[in-house]
Motif scaffolding. Structure first.
Motif, PDB file in Angstrom:
ATOM      1  N   TYR A  14       0.229  78.585  57.096  1.00 18.37           N
ATOM      2  CA  TYR A  14       0.531  78.841  55.911  1.00 18.37           C
ATOM      3  C   TYR A  14       1.198  79.139  54.571  1.00 18.37           C
ATOM      4  O   TYR A  14       1.576  79.024  53.450  1.00 18.37           O
ATOM      5  N   TRP A  49       5.619  87.323  71.773  1.00 17.22           N
ATOM      6  CA  TRP A  49       5.328  85.976  72.099  1.00 17.22           C
ATOM      7  C   TRP A  49       6.484  84.534  72.169  1.00 17.22           C
ATOM      8  O   TRP A  49       7.598  84.423  71.044  1.00 17.22           O
ATOM      9  N   TYR A  57      -3.517  82.554  71.103  1.00 15.57           N
ATOM     10  CA  TYR A  57      -4.907  82.455  71.163  1.00 15.57           C
ATOM     11  C   TYR A  57      -5.650  81.549  70.571  1.00 15.57           C
ATOM     12  O   TYR A  57      -5.815  81.528  69.193  1.00 15.57           O
ATOM     13  N   ALA A  59      -8.726  80.698  69.976  1.00 18.97           N
ATOM     14  CA  ALA A  59     -10.296  80.752  68.811  1.00 18.97           C
ATOM     15  C   ALA A  59      -9.324  81.194  67.678  1.00 18.97           C
ATOM     16  O   ALA A  59      -9.974  79.969  66.630  1.00 18.97           O
ATOM     17  N   LYS A  60      -8.291  82.141  67.614  1.00 27.66           N
ATOM     18  CA  LYS A  60      -7.381  81.730  66.372  1.00 27.66           C
ATOM     19  C   LYS A  60      -7.087  80.877  65.867  1.00 27.66           C
ATOM     20  O   LYS A  60      -7.406  80.098  64.758  1.00 27.66           O
ATOM     21  N   TYR A  63      -9.724  78.008  64.347  1.00 27.30           N
ATOM     22  CA  TYR A  63     -10.578  78.241  63.259  1.00 27.30           C
ATOM     23  C   TYR A  63      -8.774  77.872  61.612  1.00 27.30           C
ATOM     24  O   TYR A  63      -9.043  78.016  61.263  1.00 27.30           O
ATOM     25  N   CYS A  66      -8.960  74.480  60.519  1.00 25.66           N
ATOM     26  CA  CYS A  66      -9.985  74.160  60.045  1.00 25.66           C
ATOM     27  C   CYS A  66      -9.790  75.071  58.528  1.00 25.66           C
ATOM     28  O   CYS A  66      -9.933  74.647  57.641  1.00 25.66           O
ATOM     29  N   ASP A  67      -8.984  76.206  58.499  1.00 23.31           N
ATOM     30  CA  ASP A  67      -9.251  77.117  57.460  1.00 23.31           C
ATOM     31  C   ASP A  67      -7.985  76.226  56.785  1.00 23.31           C
ATOM     32  O   ASP A  67      -8.135  76.238  55.374  1.00 23.31           O
ATOM     33  N   ARG A  70      -9.933  73.264  54.711  1.00 20.41           N
ATOM     34  CA  ARG A  70      -9.994  74.015  53.407  1.00 20.41           C
ATOM     35  C   ARG A  70      -9.502  74.366  52.509  1.00 20.41           C
ATOM     36  O   ARG A  70      -9.824  74.060  51.107  1.00 20.41           O
TER      37      ARG A  70
ATOM     38  N   GLN B  47      -8.559  88.200  75.154  1.00 21.29           N
ATOM     39  CA  GLN B  47      -7.295  88.101  74.530  1.00 21.29           C
ATOM     40  C   GLN B  47      -6.011  89.007  75.064  1.00 21.29           C
ATOM     41  O   GLN B  47      -4.642  88.692  74.660  1.00 21.29           O
ATOM     42  N   GLY B 169     -17.021  80.699  67.587  1.00 24.30           N
ATOM     43  CA  GLY B 169     -15.795  80.930  67.816  1.00 24.30           C
ATOM     44  C   GLY B 169     -15.275  82.519  67.025  1.00 24.30           C
ATOM     45  O   GLY B 169     -13.807  81.354  66.717  1.00 24.30           O
ATOM     46  N   LEU B 170     -15.458  83.306  67.179  1.00 24.60           N
ATOM     47  CA  LEU B 170     -15.338  84.338  66.592  1.00 24.60           C
ATOM     48  C   LEU B 170     -14.314  85.342  67.418  1.00 24.60           C
ATOM     49  O   LEU B 170     -14.286  85.439  68.487  1.00 24.60           O
ATOM     50  N   PHE B 171     -12.979  85.783  66.785  1.00 23.09           N
ATOM     51  CA  PHE B 171     -12.333  86.211  67.032  1.00 23.09           C
ATOM     52  C   PHE B 171     -11.654  87.175  65.950  1.00 23.09           C
ATOM     53  O   PHE B 171     -10.432  87.732  66.766  1.00 23.09           O
ATOM     54  N   GLU B 182     -20.709  76.727  60.151  1.00 21.73           N
ATOM     55  CA  GLU B 182     -18.659  76.745  59.569  1.00 21.73           C
ATOM     56  C   GLU B 182     -18.533  78.376  59.671  1.00 21.73           C
ATOM     57  O   GLU B 182     -19.464  79.343  59.495  1.00 21.73           O
ATOM     58  N   LEU B 183     -17.212  78.470  60.040  1.00 21.92           N
ATOM     59  CA  LEU B 183     -16.357  79.506  60.207  1.00 21.92           C
ATOM     60  C   LEU B 183     -15.815  80.315  59.396  1.00 21.92           C
ATOM     61  O   LEU B 183     -14.413  79.251  59.048  1.00 21.92           O
ATOM     62  N   ARG B 189     -11.922  85.931  52.617  1.00 22.68           N
ATOM     63  CA  ARG B 189     -12.617  84.308  52.709  1.00 22.68           C
ATOM     64  C   ARG B 189     -14.132  84.973  52.215  1.00 22.68           C
ATOM     65  O   ARG B 189     -15.475  84.032  52.009  1.00 22.68           O
ATOM     66  N   GLU B 192     -15.751  82.471  49.924  1.00 22.09           N
ATOM     67  CA  GLU B 192     -15.193  80.686  50.401  1.00 22.09           C
ATOM     68  C   GLU B 192     -16.141  80.881  50.742  1.00 22.09           C
ATOM     69  O   GLU B 192     -16.968  79.593  50.536  1.00 22.09           O
ATOM     70  N   TRP B 196     -19.271  78.074  50.256  1.00 22.69           N
ATOM     71  CA  TRP B 196     -20.393  77.216  50.699  1.00 22.69           C
ATOM     72  C   TRP B 196     -21.082  77.267  51.770  1.00 22.69           C
ATOM     73  O   TRP B 196     -22.328  75.893  51.261  1.00 22.69           O
TER      74      TRP B 196
END
Lengths: 202, 202
Positions: A14, A49, A57, A59-60, A63, A66-67, A70, B47, B169-171, B182-183, B189, B192, B196
């Protein structure tokens, strides 16, 4: 002229988004950008870490990629090239940027490194690649890379930058701070950070 | 009519920001909101976290409360009342919202719980408080709370919602998903995600 401090780590996805747009965005608002390369490694290490949280993590991490795709598209950037391995080692690039922050070429160098990493997949820890990149910016690549690798003052400068980041409460990148101590985290807070920096002083 | 799925956890600070504005924002864009209460606890537990990451990672937590204040003000919400303890236990409220999602009062109930928690500091795990709150929305508070506490179908519904969240896939929360999978994560967000959901289908 209002100022905004931009804290970035070369391995940070980012940070790439912000680095590519911050100068134009701030210029349009009459804000001066102060570029602060720093290292997230020691800060992550202090949190327990040993790698990017996007690797720890899953799943994070899924995401994030993908984010990032976009957001890069929304910012008009090319399709994201996912570096392998991720995160890359940005130490040498950060030391070079530390030298560049004393001169005027840190922004151009920083953007070039990020583009190479996330648009073409270059290995940003490679001294030869960084030498060529500096040469292409009309700088003395071999001498700057040599300084970055050997000059204790450069190593010290980057270490101090990281310590300052930590003392300002930074825990991730990109981050933005103002002269009055306000902290903003994440590319999606750049607009808010600029608004704060440029707001009329009471 | 395009749809946007809104996944929220009652203890989540940024879910509060989205819950207070999502219906108005989506209505203005012709999008139908599907409200999905779920629990972050099991997802965090998987997690390796036993509490909110904002408690585990101090600098991040300090920043979040400051950022939440700024964002709440930007959204026209009252000054944030920091719940003590944080995070609160949102299990009973989430079970009630699960019942409400089958009826029409889940949005109003959800907003009322969030407001009470983050604007006035109410204890949202208290059955008596939730009973009164339901009564104030012209619902049968005692009966709904009793169902939420004892009906296996309600417990099962919330558990399934959390499992579905995880499989999507939510975290974290808030999250937004579209019918085409789409997540989007985070109150920042929402725009956005709406874009979408409402984009022309090719």
């Amino acid at each position: 002229m209002p100022r905004l401090h931009f804290w970035y780590e070369f391995a940070s996805t980012y940070s790439y988004l912000s680095a590519m747009r911050i100068e134009g965005c701030c210029r349009a608002r009459g804000i001066d950008v102060i570029w602060h390369p720093f290292l997230l490694g020691p800060i992550f290490h202090a949190q327990g870490w040993e790698t990017s949280p996007f690797n720890i993590y899953e799943a994070k991490g899924r995401y994030m990629w993908c984010d990032l795709e976009r957001r890069a598209a929304a910012h008009g950037l090319p399709p994201v090239h996912r570096p392998d391995p991720f995160p890359q080692n940005g130490l040498l690039a950060a030391r070079i940027a530390t030298i560049g922050a004393e001169a005027t070429w840190a922004p151009a160098f920083t953007r070039a490194v990020y583009s190479a990493q996330f648009a073409t997949g270059a290995c940003i820890s490679d001294a030869e690649f960084l030498t060529c990149l500096l040469d292409s910016l009309d700088q003395d690549g071999p001498e700057i890379v040599h300084s970055a690798q050997t000059d204790p003052a450069v190593k010290d400068g980057l270490r101090k930058s990281t310590e300052t980041a930590q003392s300002l409460g930074l825990f991730g990148a990109p981050s933005f701070t103002t002269d009055d101590g306000e902290l903003f985290w994440g590319d999606d807070r750049l607009e808010e950070a600029m608004g704060w920096a440029a707001r009329p002083k009471t």
